[in-house]
Design an enzyme around this catalytic site. Sequence first.
Site, PDB file in Angstrom:
ATOM      1  N   ASN A   1      -5.338  -5.301  -6.876  1.00  0.00           N
ATOM      2  CA  ASN A   1      -5.688  -5.337  -5.458  1.00  0.00           C
ATOM      3  C   ASN A   1      -7.200  -5.145  -5.377  1.00  0.00           C
ATOM      4  OD1 ASN A   1      -6.055  -5.013  -2.739  1.00  0.00           O
ATOM      5  ND2 ASN A   1      -4.409  -3.506  -2.469  1.00  0.00           N
TER       6      ASN A   1
ATOM      7  N   ARG B   1      -2.979  -9.314  -5.002  1.00  0.00           N
ATOM      8  CA  ARG B   1      -2.760  -9.244  -3.563  1.00  0.00           C
ATOM      9  C   ARG B   1      -3.834 -10.090  -2.898  1.00  0.00           C
ATOM     10  NH1 ARG B   1      -4.626  -4.914   0.732  1.00  0.00           N
ATOM     11  NH2 ARG B   1      -3.422  -5.705   2.478  1.00  0.00           N
TER      12      ARG B   1
ATOM     13  N   HIS C   1       1.006  -7.181   6.109  1.00  0.00           N
ATOM     14  CA  HIS C   1       1.922  -6.218   5.484  1.00  0.00           C
ATOM     15  C   HIS C   1       3.218  -6.898   5.043  1.00  0.00           C
ATOM     16  CE1 HIS C   1       0.125  -2.635   7.924  1.00  0.00           C
ATOM     17  NE2 HIS C   1      -0.408  -2.660   6.708  1.00  0.00           N
TER      18      HIS C   1
ATOM     19  N   ARG D   1      -7.625   1.449  14.597  1.00  0.00           N
ATOM     20  CA  ARG D   1      -7.546   0.210  15.384  1.00  0.00           C
ATOM     21  C   ARG D   1      -6.761   0.459  16.668  1.00  0.00           C
ATOM     22  NH1 ARG D   1      -5.283  -2.633  10.477  1.00  0.00           N
ATOM     23  NH2 ARG D   1      -7.096  -3.018   9.159  1.00  0.00           N
TER      24      ARG D   1
ATOM     25  N   GLU E   1       4.426  -1.773  -2.577  1.00  0.00           N
ATOM     26  CA  GLU E   1       3.876  -3.126  -2.488  1.00  0.00           C
ATOM     27  C   GLU E   1       3.498  -3.672  -3.863  1.00  0.00           C
ATOM     28  OE1 GLU E   1       1.391  -3.513   1.410  1.00  0.00           O
ATOM     29  OE2 GLU E   1       1.617  -1.399   0.999  1.00  0.00           O
TER      30      GLU E   1
END
Length: 398
Positions: free
Chosen positions: A7, A90, A179, A240, A383
């Site tokens: 990643n 990723r 996601h 956010r 993940e």
Amino acid sequence: MKILVINSGSSSLKYQLFFMDKSIVLASGLIERIGESKGNINHKAGEKKISKENEVRDHTAAIKFMIELLCDPEDGVIKDKSEITAIGHRVVHGGEKFKEPTLITEEVSHAIYEHEPLAPLHNPANLTGIVACKSFFGEIPQVAVFDTAFHQTIPPEAFHYAIDNQLYEKHGVRRYGFHGTSHRYVAQHAAEFLEKPIQSLCLITIHLGNGSSIAAIKNGKSIDTSMGMTPLEGIVMGTRSGDIDPGIIFYLERQLKKPLNEIEAILNKQSGLKGLSGTNDMRDLLERKKKGDRKAELAFLIYAYRIKKYIGAYTAALGKLDAIVFTGGIGENSIDIREEVCKEMKVLGIEIDENLNKTESRKERSIHKIESPVAVLVIPTNEELQIARETRSVLEKK
Ligand code: ADP
């Protein structure tokens, strides 16, 4: 079979090496502050932990450090990098082009590059990791696993925004969702936990981390998700805003007399839990709330309320609901958030069991009352393992 998962961020690189036959992690690491004079290298293999401060000039240097640690004659977990069968990367944005994990060729790298306008912070950084790996691993297959791919099954009525259609056709303005790797992983594990085929289930998966999103999953396919064209839309996140009236942006531009990029930064970095309460970390927020901090209390209520609204909307979209699934740092760990979200949700068939909810565990578990028509599950996400599995699936198709 050993699969390395990478990643790659703009100044960091995370990796995990999996032994796929047993789904176990042989080694993992995080290299941070790439490009600065002092980089941090943290590597873990079983009980052994190695931490170093060292200049890491660029991503190529980071990959070199990683290989040295993985192949170290004393502490390494492999003798040579050729033991690695494949590398899974990723990649944040695959646009409409990538609906599946994809073997990386020159053409695929170019397409990832071309999607940069959709994810200007992430795709270039992901690509840097791919290029750096290529220089060390040569012909070892590399696979791109896209955050957006799982949501490519969302139907047009859910992915279109009601704006001039040309903005979709010429500029790709639509909901993509993110996601995806996590939503896919927890949905599959929820089905296994319930001992039912995923093709027969209607699920709402709720990923609550620093970034957060919810997905409606019908018969194993995503039919809607709360993040949109960018990860800014949806529920309240650490920094956010999630959903706001788009008119606010233009109002702020006039009132604050600030350029749009500063308003974008306010919505991405100074909003959400941080904007409401002063902290973006849920643990801090819960501590403050316990001490009677009113702003923290209100932020907590707004956070849970937004999630409730999405659960209601997605239940309507799905037409039936078998389970809701909590995951991510907050979803897996926060008793209070799960309780507040599930409170007074009997109307949707959701009845949480207070004691089961309070039981702390790292395992997959159910936290609903026996009589609850809808299952409430906590499924820790993974993940990296999902990326490794999807990478293997691409090799098997070759
Ligand atoms: P990321 O999106 O960066 O992967 P995580 O999934 O690790 O983030 O989630 C980070 C969030 O999880 C933080 O807000 C953190 O406070 C929260 N969190 C972690 N443990 C707990 C806990 N025990 N109770 C409440 N929140 C927690």
